[in-house]
Scaffold this motif. Structure first.
Motif, PDB file in Angstrom:
ATOM      1  N   LYS A 313       9.424   1.880   9.305  1.00  0.00           N
ATOM      2  CA  LYS A 313       9.203   0.439   9.518  1.00  0.00           C
ATOM      3  C   LYS A 313      10.082  -0.093  10.647  1.00  0.00           C
ATOM      4  O   LYS A 313       9.680  -1.013  11.367  1.00  0.00           O
ATOM      5  N   THR A 317       8.335  -1.903  13.826  1.00  0.00           N
ATOM      6  CA  THR A 317       8.706  -3.264  14.207  1.00  0.00           C
ATOM      7  C   THR A 317       9.139  -3.326  15.667  1.00  0.00           C
ATOM      8  O   THR A 317       8.700  -4.212  16.425  1.00  0.00           O
ATOM      9  N   ILE A 394      12.863  -5.881   7.713  1.00  0.00           N
ATOM     10  CA  ILE A 394      11.841  -4.837   7.763  1.00  0.00           C
ATOM     11  C   ILE A 394      11.526  -4.324   6.357  1.00  0.00           C
ATOM     12  O   ILE A 394      10.917  -3.266   6.211  1.00  0.00           O
ATOM     13  N   LEU A 401       3.981  -5.467   6.238  1.00  0.00           N
ATOM     14  CA  LEU A 401       4.776  -5.650   7.448  1.00  0.00           C
ATOM     15  C   LEU A 401       3.878  -5.686   8.677  1.00  0.00           C
ATOM     16  O   LEU A 401       4.100  -6.490   9.594  1.00  0.00           O
ATOM     17  N   LYS A 402       2.865  -4.824   8.724  1.00  0.00           N
ATOM     18  CA  LYS A 402       1.922  -4.849   9.854  1.00  0.00           C
ATOM     19  C   LYS A 402       1.240  -6.210   9.956  1.00  0.00           C
ATOM     20  O   LYS A 402       1.064  -6.748  11.058  1.00  0.00           O
ATOM     21  N   LEU A 405       3.813  -8.759  11.288  1.00  0.00           N
ATOM     22  CA  LEU A 405       4.057  -8.568  12.724  1.00  0.00           C
ATOM     23  C   LEU A 405       2.873  -9.050  13.555  1.00  0.00           C
ATOM     24  O   LEU A 405       3.062  -9.642  14.637  1.00  0.00           O
TER      25      LEU A 405
END
Length: 420
Positions: A313, A317, A394, A401-402, A405
């Motif tokens: 991750k 990121t 993160i 998380l994707k 972002l």
């Protein structure tokens, strides 16, 4: 919380000792629970402990440091704390004194974890900023330390140097050479070193390695190892366990004058003792299963899974942020955060001023309102004038998380267009 099964089992056994007779728990978990309980008053986590902490747990912390560094650690130099924050605050209390130009100055990195500025403000100490080098992956430059201490001596008495390694919010990992240079600088200036090392297990870059200040200091020869005063801090809140609610922590303090050490113990006794459940959690962290024990394979599997997932991750990121026009993100070498630099158009800065807000706070509030994504403005951590950042964790699962972002990317492009 990162699930590490042994910790959950031992804490359950310590909290409800009747479970020690249950066949559902592995013998190595029971062994650890019995040892902890036998060292507690009344064989219970509900009893007070010694102010410095439960003796057997301090012994386990010392053994952990010895294994980590290859250098002996003395349990008498170990103090169990209510998270690392409690230890940092306590040490600063005994170091801050004087008034006017003799008031204690405390050097802290910028960007910094806001605990430091808050505690210094509470204690009335003088905050002495030194800036990390963003163009060099947030490295610590000794020349910058010299500048900061030279200017500070005009209005205070610099006595303390704080280092966060790996960095929060910046995620850098100090090289061994950098640590040696910092120790030499502290020795030259007679500064007390505070090494905040709570992210020591969170190192992701293949070319980086965690070096403890204690280990490096011990290997620099007696001129340094016998004279530089050092307090190092660790916690159950980070690493691969993430058990922040237990408030488990420790500090190791070396080369402290015996009289000052006596005052430290007195100061600690005022708060009676850190939570004994947190002390037990710390014991499990520093005394993990070893090969041959029943829980070892499961523990190793969970630990490697957590840390490899965080490394994945961190890279994800960094890569995505660096694809966005107007965002630049240094490599996330360690810790749990990204701290990207963002370009804000002049019109956005003017709009922020019209709302009596810092420009990056204005940006972060609009991001929250329009996307539901919550990040922390860089102005909350400190940054060079004219630069803007935000801190983002993160920790969410990879797919979430994707999504986060992507939302930040879309928002930033829209924001640049709106205020171009």
């Amino acid at each position: 919380m990162f699930l590490v099964w042994l910790l959950v089992q031992v804490m359950a056994l310590c909290t409800y000792p009747n479970l020690l007779d249950s066949p559902s728990f592995p013998e190595d978990a029971k062994k650890r629970a019995r040892r902890i309980l036998q060292a507690c008053g009344g064989n219970s986590l509900g009893s007070y402990s010694a102010s410095q902490g439960v003796n057997c747990i301090r012994e386990d912390v010392a053994a952990y440091i010895t294994r980590r560094d290859g250098v002996p650690a003395d349990p008498d130099n170990i103090y169990l704390t209510t998270g690392a924050s409690d230890g940092i605050t306590t040490i600063l209390k005994i170091l801050v004194s004087g008034g006017g130009k003799s008031r204690t100055g405390v050097m802290i990195p910028i960007p910094q974890y806001p605990l430091y500025s808050a505690v210094l403000s509470e204690l009335g100490a003088v905050q002495v900023n030194y800036y990390l080098d963003e163009d060099n992956c947030w490295a610590l430059n000794v020349q910058e330390l010299r500048r900061a201490v030279r200017e500070a001596k005009e209005h205070c008495d610099p006595k303390v140097l704080c280092i966060i390694n790996p960095g929060n919010p910046t995620g850098q990992v100090q090289s061994r050479k950098c640590i040696e240079d910092v120790i030499r600088f502290a020795w030259e200036e007679k500064l007390f070193l505070l090494a905040d090392e709570v992210y020591q297990d969170n190192v992701y870059s293949a070319d980086c390695r965690f070096h403890s200040f204690k280990k490096v200091l011990s290997e620099m020869g007696p001129e340094f190892s016998s004279n530089v005063e050092l307090a190092s801090f660790h916690s159950t809140s980070k690493g691969y366990m993430g058990e922040c609610g237990y408030r488990g922590g420790y500090m190791e303090v070396i080369n402290l004058h015996p009289e000052i050490k006596g005052q430290l113990v007195k100061l600690l006794s005022v708060r009676l003792c850190p939570p004994v459940s947190g002390q037990a959690a710390m014991d499990i962290m520093v005394n993990p299963p070893v090969p041959g024990e029943e829980s070892f394979e499961q523990f190793l599997k969970e630990k490697e899974s957590v840390l490899s997932n965080l490394a994945k991750k961190a890279k994800l990121t960094e890569d995505l942020f660096n694809q966005v026009p107007g965002i630049r993100c240094n490599p996330l070498q360690g810790a749990m955060y990204a701290f990207p630099r963002i370009v804000l158009p002049p019109r956005a800065v003017e709009a922020a001023q019209a709302h009596n807000m810092a420009p990056d706070m204005f940006y972060c509030m609009k991001l929250l309102e329009e996307t539901g994504v919550c990040v922390v403005p860089g102005s909350g951590f400190g940054q060079r004038e004219g630069t803007y950042h935000f801190r983002m964790t993160i920790l969410p699962p990879v797919e979430k998380l994707k999504t986060v972002l992507q939302r930040v990317k879309d928002f930033h492009i829209q924001f640049l267009g709106e205020f171009a």
